[in-house]
Design a protein around this motif. Sequence first.
Motif, mmCIF file in Angstrom:
data_model
loop_
_atom_site.group_PDB
_atom_site.id
_atom_site.type_symbol
_atom_site.label_atom_id
_atom_site.label_comp_id
_atom_site.label_asym_id
_atom_site.label_seq_id
_atom_site.Cartn_x
_atom_site.Cartn_y
_atom_site.Cartn_z
ATOM 1 N N SER A 67 8.145 6.900 -3.154
ATOM 2 C CA SER A 67 7.656 6.286 -4.394
ATOM 3 C C SER A 67 7.540 4.778 -4.263
ATOM 4 O O SER A 67 6.620 4.163 -4.826
ATOM 5 C CB SER A 67 8.571 6.660 -5.566
ATOM 6 N N VAL A 68 8.441 4.148 -3.516
ATOM 7 C CA VAL A 68 8.349 2.708 -3.287
ATOM 8 C C VAL A 68 7.080 2.382 -2.501
ATOM 9 O O VAL A 68 6.348 1.443 -2.827
ATOM 10 C CB VAL A 68 9.602 2.194 -2.537
ATOM 11 N N ALA A 69 6.795 3.175 -1.473
ATOM 12 C CA ALA A 69 5.567 2.958 -0.702
ATOM 13 C C ALA A 69 4.333 3.138 -1.582
ATOM 14 O O ALA A 69 3.353 2.400 -1.453
ATOM 15 C CB ALA A 69 5.524 3.925 0.486
ATOM 16 N N GLU A 70 4.380 4.121 -2.483
ATOM 17 C CA GLU A 70 3.260 4.355 -3.397
ATOM 18 C C GLU A 70 3.035 3.154 -4.312
ATOM 19 O O GLU A 70 1.908 2.680 -4.481
ATOM 20 C CB GLU A 70 3.538 5.605 -4.238
ATOM 21 N N LEU A 71 4.118 2.641 -4.882
ATOM 22 C CA LEU A 71 4.004 1.491 -5.783
ATOM 23 C C LEU A 71 3.445 0.274 -5.046
ATOM 24 O O LEU A 71 2.563 -0.423 -5.549
ATOM 25 C CB LEU A 71 5.363 1.166 -6.388
ATOM 26 N N ASP A 79 -5.754 -5.464 -8.573
ATOM 27 C CA ASP A 79 -5.018 -6.052 -9.690
ATOM 28 C C ASP A 79 -4.851 -5.002 -10.780
ATOM 29 O O ASP A 79 -5.672 -4.889 -11.687
ATOM 30 C CB ASP A 79 -5.760 -7.282 -10.216
ATOM 31 N N ARG A 80 -3.774 -4.230 -10.683
ATOM 32 C CA ARG A 80 -3.537 -3.176 -11.661
ATOM 33 C C ARG A 80 -2.125 -3.281 -12.219
ATOM 34 O O ARG A 80 -1.202 -3.699 -11.530
ATOM 35 C CB ARG A 80 -3.751 -1.790 -11.038
ATOM 36 N N ARG A 81 -1.985 -2.872 -13.466
ATOM 37 C CA ARG A 81 -0.669 -2.823 -14.103
ATOM 38 C C ARG A 81 -0.159 -1.393 -14.049
ATOM 39 O O ARG A 81 -0.931 -0.462 -14.223
ATOM 40 C CB ARG A 81 -0.777 -3.337 -15.534
ATOM 41 N N VAL A 82 1.122 -1.248 -13.791
ATOM 42 C CA VAL A 82 1.684 0.065 -13.507
ATOM 43 C C VAL A 82 2.513 0.567 -14.680
ATOM 44 O O VAL A 82 3.369 -0.150 -15.212
ATOM 45 C CB VAL A 82 2.554 0.023 -12.238
ATOM 46 N N VAL A 83 2.239 1.822 -15.065
ATOM 47 C CA VAL A 83 3.089 2.557 -16.001
ATOM 48 C C VAL A 83 3.826 3.608 -15.185
ATOM 49 O O VAL A 83 3.196 4.458 -14.534
ATOM 50 C CB VAL A 83 2.264 3.223 -17.119
ATOM 51 N N LEU A 84 5.149 3.543 -15.179
ATOM 52 C CA LEU A 84 5.957 4.467 -14.399
ATOM 53 C C LEU A 84 6.498 5.571 -15.304
ATOM 54 O O LEU A 84 7.168 5.294 -16.303
ATOM 55 C CB LEU A 84 7.117 3.724 -13.744
ATOM 56 N N VAL A 85 6.176 6.814 -14.967
ATOM 57 C CA VAL A 85 6.714 7.972 -15.671
ATOM 58 C C VAL A 85 7.767 8.585 -14.751
ATOM 59 O O VAL A 85 7.430 9.140 -13.695
ATOM 60 C CB VAL A 85 5.616 8.998 -16.011
ATOM 61 N N GLU A 99 9.915 -5.583 -9.900
ATOM 62 C CA GLU A 99 9.413 -6.343 -8.757
ATOM 63 C C GLU A 99 8.164 -5.690 -8.162
ATOM 64 O O GLU A 99 7.253 -6.376 -7.709
ATOM 65 C CB GLU A 99 10.490 -6.433 -7.680
ATOM 66 N N TYR A 100 8.100 -4.377 -8.196
ATOM 67 C CA TYR A 100 6.960 -3.673 -7.631
ATOM 68 C C TYR A 100 5.747 -3.708 -8.557
ATOM 69 O O TYR A 100 4.688 -3.207 -8.182
ATOM 70 C CB TYR A 100 7.331 -2.228 -7.326
ATOM 71 N N GLY A 101 5.858 -4.276 -9.755
ATOM 72 C CA GLY A 101 4.717 -4.417 -10.640
ATOM 73 C C GLY A 101 4.701 -3.464 -11.818
ATOM 74 O O GLY A 101 3.694 -3.363 -12.512
ATOM 75 N N VAL A 102 5.805 -2.771 -12.072
ATOM 76 C CA VAL A 102 5.857 -1.836 -13.195
ATOM 77 C C VAL A 102 5.906 -2.612 -14.504
ATOM 78 O O VAL A 102 6.758 -3.484 -14.688
ATOM 79 C CB VAL A 102 7.081 -0.905 -13.071
#
Length: 225
Positions: A67-71, A79-85, A99-102
């Motif tokens: 999951s870290v590699a995916e993020l 340039d994308r904003r991340v929503v983590l489910v 830090e990963y952009g979530v």
Amino acid sequence: MPVPTDRIAVTIHAADPLSRAGVVSHLRHQPILEVVPRLAERDGLAHAAAVAVAVAVVVIDRIDEQSVAELRGILRSGDRRVVLVARELRESELLSVVEYGVRAIVWRHQATEEQLVTAVCQAAQGECVLPPDLIGRVLGQVNRLRRSERAAACSGPATAPLFGLTPRETDVLRLVADGLDTRRVAEKLAYSERTVKNILHGMMTRLQLSNRAHAVAYALREGYI
């Protein structure tokens, strides 16, 4: 809640096809959103008309190497904003995912259509969204970071970053990785032993590292040494 006036391109990232299908079913009928297929995503979202902001929805069980590699891959690709489910997050992982952009976190068991749409729209506007039960845990993390910074204050005036290593921390860990003990590290760097201990303690507390070996492994993995 105000929503963006332009459509939002949404990419869905989930290792489990059923999880991905569930998120797509929640979002695809929303007029403000455009769910972008992964093929189109690799083409730079070129097919998405009138898209102002791109949001990536990432579905995971827990934080692990995959999951870290995916993020990180998502952030590198644009340039994308991340929503983590997520199904669960340990307390030590909360600030790391930021830090990963979530920009928003939604618990999987609470991921209704309304919750997901709200999280995507707020992330698109640059807002940070946390479940209520996470807010206290984040505040606790911040308070511990502040205490660790105060504890390490006698080791120098520089303010340590929330994430990553300072040059001085890197110098200390490089010598620790070479097998030097506290006394020899202090001699090499012309520090007192107390200063070396404070540097290590402040760094390990800030980054939630359990011991010196863990700290060296972190520095190696992140490319500092």
